[in-house]
Design a protein around this motif. Structure first.
Motif, PDB file in Angstrom:
ATOM      1  N   ASP A 102       0.705  -1.345   0.083  1.00 43.09           N
ATOM      2  CA  ASP A 102       0.047  -0.017   0.021  1.00 43.09           C
ATOM      3  C   ASP A 102       0.948   1.239   0.017  1.00 43.09           C
ATOM      4  O   ASP A 102       1.548   1.458   0.848  1.00 43.09           O
ATOM      5  CB  ASP A 102      -0.857  -0.181   1.304  1.00 43.09           C
ATOM      6  CG  ASP A 102      -1.830   1.130   1.258  1.00 43.09           C
ATOM      7  OD1 ASP A 102      -1.721   2.136   0.297  1.00 43.09           O
ATOM      8  OD2 ASP A 102      -2.495   1.207   2.258  1.00 43.09           O
ATOM      9  N   LEU A 103       0.774   1.989  -1.144  1.00 48.15           N
ATOM     10  CA  LEU A 103       1.851   3.286  -1.269  1.00 48.15           C
ATOM     11  C   LEU A 103       0.821   4.422  -1.121  1.00 48.15           C
ATOM     12  O   LEU A 103       1.407   5.460  -1.266  1.00 48.15           O
ATOM     13  CB  LEU A 103       2.410   3.184  -2.631  1.00 48.15           C
ATOM     14  CG  LEU A 103       3.116   1.937  -2.672  1.00 48.15           C
ATOM     15  CD1 LEU A 103       3.617   2.126  -4.359  1.00 48.15           C
ATOM     16  CD2 LEU A 103       4.348   1.965  -2.070  1.00 48.15           C
ATOM     17  N   SER A 104      -0.392   4.388  -0.409  1.00 53.64           N
ATOM     18  CA  SER A 104      -1.228   5.505  -0.439  1.00 53.64           C
ATOM     19  C   SER A 104      -0.914   6.245   0.762  1.00 53.64           C
ATOM     20  O   SER A 104      -1.670   7.443   1.058  1.00 53.64           O
ATOM     21  CB  SER A 104      -2.690   5.035  -0.396  1.00 53.64           C
ATOM     22  OG  SER A 104      -2.905   4.333   0.632  1.00 53.64           O
ATOM     23  N   ASN A 206       1.106   9.638  10.902  1.00 56.67           N
ATOM     24  CA  ASN A 206       0.512   9.539   9.484  1.00 56.67           C
ATOM     25  C   ASN A 206      -0.034  10.861   9.165  1.00 56.67           C
ATOM     26  O   ASN A 206      -0.912  11.302   9.762  1.00 56.67           O
ATOM     27  CB  ASN A 206      -0.662   8.664   9.305  1.00 56.67           C
ATOM     28  CG  ASN A 206      -0.824   8.211   7.967  1.00 56.67           C
ATOM     29  OD1 ASN A 206      -0.964   9.156   7.067  1.00 56.67           O
ATOM     30  ND2 ASN A 206      -1.904   7.153   7.719  1.00 56.67           N
ATOM     31  N   ILE A 207       0.968  11.667   8.311  1.00 60.73           N
ATOM     32  CA  ILE A 207       0.490  12.988   7.934  1.00 60.73           C
ATOM     33  C   ILE A 207      -0.389  13.153   6.560  1.00 60.73           C
ATOM     34  O   ILE A 207      -0.245  14.241   5.878  1.00 60.73           O
ATOM     35  CB  ILE A 207       1.814  13.740   7.722  1.00 60.73           C
ATOM     36  CG1 ILE A 207       2.642  13.143   6.714  1.00 60.73           C
ATOM     37  CG2 ILE A 207       2.484  13.735   9.022  1.00 60.73           C
ATOM     38  CD1 ILE A 207       3.926  14.262   6.407  1.00 60.73           C
ATOM     39  N   PRO A 243       6.226   5.082   2.903  1.00 64.12           N
ATOM     40  CA  PRO A 243       4.727   4.525   2.699  1.00 64.12           C
ATOM     41  C   PRO A 243       4.568   3.717   3.591  1.00 64.12           C
ATOM     42  O   PRO A 243       3.327   3.490   3.969  1.00 64.12           O
ATOM     43  CB  PRO A 243       4.514   4.053   1.403  1.00 64.12           C
ATOM     44  CG  PRO A 243       5.903   4.079   0.727  1.00 64.12           C
ATOM     45  CD  PRO A 243       6.858   4.298   1.676  1.00 64.12           C
ATOM     46  N   ASN A 244       5.592   3.417   4.734  1.00 63.41           N
ATOM     47  CA  ASN A 244       4.977   2.586   5.732  1.00 63.41           C
ATOM     48  C   ASN A 244       5.793   2.832   6.999  1.00 63.41           C
ATOM     49  O   ASN A 244       6.773   3.828   6.995  1.00 63.41           O
ATOM     50  CB  ASN A 244       5.200   1.139   5.457  1.00 63.41           C
ATOM     51  CG  ASN A 244       6.420   0.660   4.867  1.00 63.41           C
ATOM     52  OD1 ASN A 244       7.566   1.129   5.380  1.00 63.41           O
ATOM     53  ND2 ASN A 244       6.552   0.113   3.730  1.00 63.41           N
ATOM     54  N   PHE A 256       8.140   6.746  -3.635  1.00 69.22           N
ATOM     55  CA  PHE A 256       6.811   6.124  -3.152  1.00 69.22           C
ATOM     56  C   PHE A 256       6.456   5.001  -4.280  1.00 69.22           C
ATOM     57  O   PHE A 256       5.633   5.148  -5.098  1.00 69.22           O
ATOM     58  CB  PHE A 256       5.691   7.069  -2.905  1.00 69.22           C
ATOM     59  CG  PHE A 256       5.641   7.535  -1.469  1.00 69.22           C
ATOM     60  CD1 PHE A 256       6.657   7.963  -0.940  1.00 69.22           C
ATOM     61  CD2 PHE A 256       4.274   7.302  -0.756  1.00 69.22           C
ATOM     62  CE1 PHE A 256       6.643   8.293   0.465  1.00 69.22           C
ATOM     63  CE2 PHE A 256       4.209   7.850   0.506  1.00 69.22           C
ATOM     64  CZ  PHE A 256       5.477   8.378   1.147  1.00 69.22           C
ATOM     65  N   ASP A 257       7.338   4.279  -4.640  1.00 70.32           N
ATOM     66  CA  ASP A 257       7.361   3.288  -5.832  1.00 70.32           C
ATOM     67  C   ASP A 257       8.077   1.857  -5.168  1.00 70.32           C
ATOM     68  O   ASP A 257       8.964   2.154  -4.518  1.00 70.32           O
ATOM     69  CB  ASP A 257       7.563   3.836  -7.045  1.00 70.32           C
ATOM     70  CG  ASP A 257       9.188   3.951  -7.152  1.00 70.32           C
ATOM     71  OD1 ASP A 257       9.865   2.952  -7.381  1.00 70.32           O
ATOM     72  OD2 ASP A 257       9.449   5.213  -7.094  1.00 70.32           O
ATOM     73  N   SER A 258       7.551   0.759  -5.717  1.00 72.90           N
ATOM     74  CA  SER A 258       7.978  -0.308  -5.342  1.00 72.90           C
ATOM     75  C   SER A 258       9.484  -0.590  -5.654  1.00 72.90           C
ATOM     76  O   SER A 258      10.407  -1.174  -4.826  1.00 72.90           O
ATOM     77  CB  SER A 258       7.131  -1.604  -5.945  1.00 72.90           C
ATOM     78  OG  SER A 258       7.811  -2.789  -5.562  1.00 72.90           O
TER      79      SER A 258
END
Length: 420
Positions: A102-104, A206-207, A243-244, A256-258
């Motif tokens: 989850d990259l949201s 978590n901003i 992202p985590n 923010f990418d795999s």
């Protein structure tokens, strides 16, 4: 504590793992020299003949014996294993885990810079620019000037003095740290009301919502927050954005990418992963895993020894996947509350009992403020030999006052037994 009169060992008798162990758990702290070979040599030499050295040598021997048993278990487990079949199964699990990424969310790990030392500077500006450590018997932190010499948290004072003869030692002032911690946490809560403290000087936030509402990029939002902390406390804070809840080193934002996340994790030392301490680091190194990238290389061994190492956890580590849920610890989730002190060795029984009374009083204050009670009281103490012991007692009723914590708990009884 001064070094004892035990016979010194020749350098040929020292193992590489013992030297590394003597260096302490904080050898990756910010501000330390990248090459610590000479520093570690000095620590080992200064430690010889001390109770600290003897205790670390004993632990190193026990861990080495444990590793030898694991290596034997590994050889036995790998006999007759269909390697290709196991690799295929693990690779399939990796695909499943990747699909769950989850990259949201924008998760920030904030960590105050040399927190205790920085607070001491606010009260004593004359320490500015000087190497100093906080704590007497064992240091709780060190200034960046002291870290250049290899001085760091968890280090015995006499070792720190060997590394830096001009080192200034100041006593811990926990009431000051608690006051400043509360101010800092209040700033963090403006950006995430559900932020999760991870100690007195660090937290996860978590901003995502705040950034969207104020039209800020993650980087701009964190810069604003750090400026607010400094403006209101004169303290500085470092932050990692991801992202985590993985913990990047220092001020850093992972794209923010795999692919970028996996590239970042590939060369990251396994020791940098939250939850992997010095013991697990050595256990993993015994099967060839020194970096997160090595996890994939040795995925077959990890799979057949799943109960020993935890396959899913390590695969998630390799991928850089962790929880992105940030929330404060709920009351029903909290298992314990405690208080602790680090101080020079005490040989007088009455002084030890007085120290225990102070700790009990502090614990009562914390429990009263948060509405806590408990039935099991645990005492953890360290002797001047650096051996750590734990004693616990469970009661048929709940206790919370300092009198109960001190008199009815194993505290006074343990000290009485020790001196008898």
């Amino acid at each position: 504590m001064e070094p004892g009169s035990e016979p010194q060992l020749d350098s040929s008798q020292e193992t590489e793992t013992l030297v590394k162990r003597l260096a302490g758990p904080s050898s990756g702290k910010a501000g330390l020299a990248l090459d610590q070979t000479e520093i570690n040599r000095i620590i080992a030499e200064a430690s010889k003949g001390s109770k600290f050295y003897d205790n670390e040598k004993r632990k190193d021997k026990e861990l080495t014996e444990r590793i030898n048993r694991i290596k034997k278990e590994k050889d036995e487990s790998m006999r007759g294993v269909d390697i290709r079949k196991v690799e295929a199964a693990v690779d399939q699990l990796l695909v499943q885990l990747e699909a769950q990424r989850d990259l949201s969310q924008i998760i920030v790990h904030v960590d105050m810079d040399a927190f205790f030392a920085s607070v001491e500077l606010l009260y004593n500006p004359e320490l500015a620019g000087k190497p100093f450590g906080v704590g007497r018997g064992v240091l709780t932190t060190a200034s960046y000037e002291a870290r250049k010499y290899g001085v760091r948290s968890g280090m015995p004072g006499f070792i720190a003095k060997k590394l830096c003869p001009d080192l200034i030692l100041v006593s811990n002032n926990f009431s000051r740290y608690a006051e400043m911690s509360a101010k800092v946490m209040n700033v963090f809560r403006r950006y995430d009301s559900n932020m999760c403290p991870a100690g007195s000087d660090e937290a996860y936030l978590n901003i995502t919502e705040y950034s969207v509402m104020h039209g800020l990029t993650a980087e701009a939002c964190v810069q604003e927050m750090r400026k607010a902390v400094h403006a209101e406390t004169q303290l500085s804070v470092s932050a990692g954005i991801a992202p985590n809840k993985n913990k990047p080193n220092g001020q850093f934002q992972i794209p923010f990418d795999s692919a970028s996340i996996k590239a970042f994790m590939h060369h990251l030392s396994i020791r940098k992963v939250p939850g992997i301490g010095r013991v697990n680091e050595r256990l993993l190194e015994s099967i060839g895993i020194k970096t997160c990238g090595d996890i994939y290389t040795h995925r077959v061994v990890i799979s057949v020894m799943d109960k020993r190492f935890g396959l899913k956890f390590l695969l998630q580590t390799h991928l850089g996947i962790a929880s992105n849920i940030v929330e404060p610890h709920l009351r029903e989730e909290r298992k314990s509350i405690g208080a602790e002190r680090t101080f020079s060795s005490l040989g007088d029984k009455e002084k030890v009992l007085q120290k225990l009374q102070e700790i009990a009083a502090e614990l009562e204050k914390d429990m009263s403020r948060n509405g806590w009670t408990g039935r099991t009281v645990t005492l953890k103490y360290k002797l001047d030999t650096y051996q750590v012991f734990t004693r616990a007692k469970t009661f048929d009723r709940y206790v919370f006052t300092k009198e109960e914590l001190y008199l009815v708990s194993p505290l006074a009884a343990c000290v009485q037994y020790y001196y008898e």
